[in-house]
Structure formats: C-alpha cells, structure tokens
Design a protein around this motif. Sequence first.
Motif: not given
Length: 153
Positions: A77, A80, A108, A111-112
């Motif tokens: 995080a 990011l 991405y 993130l998923s």
Amino acid sequence: MTAHSASSHVASDSPGHASAFMILRLFLGLRTLVAGLEKFEANKSFSFSNYYENMNRMATGISGASILPVWATKSFALPLGYLLIALGLAILLGVKTRLALCLTGLVYVSLSFGLMAVQEGEGVAWIGMQILMFAFALTLVRYNRFALVADKN
C-alpha cells in the motif's frame, strides 16, 4: 487470400488500430494517474499526510479482514499511489508503453488479489474489466504511433 492482399489488408487497418490504441492508452493512462492521485485526497484536500493515513487505513483494513499479514499489505500500500502516478504518466506520455502497460496490469492484478482476500466480488469484477483493457492494449501496442520513448520490438 494471396500474400499481397493479406499484407495490404493489414496496412489498411493500421490507422484504425492506431486510433483504437490511442483511445485505449489515453483512458488507461488517465485512469491510472487519477487512481494514484485519489490516494492523496481526504475531505477535498490533497496532501502527503492524507496519503499516508489513507494507505495505512487501506493496509490495516485488508489485513484485518483477511489472512494477509499487515507487513505485506503495508509493503504494497505505501508505494502504491506513487507507482500508479508514475505508471499513469508513462502510459499517457508513451514512455516504454509496452512495459508500462504490463506493469500496470500486474498492479491491478495485485489489487484484485487484495479484494479477493476480503471477498469483495464487485470490486474484483470492476478491476477485472480494467485488466482486460490492459490485456487488449498490449495486443494493440504495436500500433503505438505517438511515444516519447518507444519500445524496442
């Protein structure tokens, strides 16, 4: 279909492919840039303190609702927003576009994974659509006509 007609067919499609890629590149670059900038916002104010508060909240929230340890979520995080801004600018400006698209697609996917860990199906589907757009952009990147630093083929 003869070799001549096949090659002329590909050449005649290039302007359309180049336009399609440019539209997709603009969308993905802007979306990524804005996603990074959003991380710095709180109460309609942008600051570094907002950023670190938001990212710490995100990391501890994901860690608290899943099996992911807080050290792992914070490691992901904290850089990011900066990473998203840099990648968004690289895509928009055409700096090593293929690499920027691939790296952003992987961000991405990451993130998923975080959303999968907290069982947020709707968010996973939303990010999945963006991942599909990155994959499609990677198939069209050979039609990239406007780049500051071109990819080596």
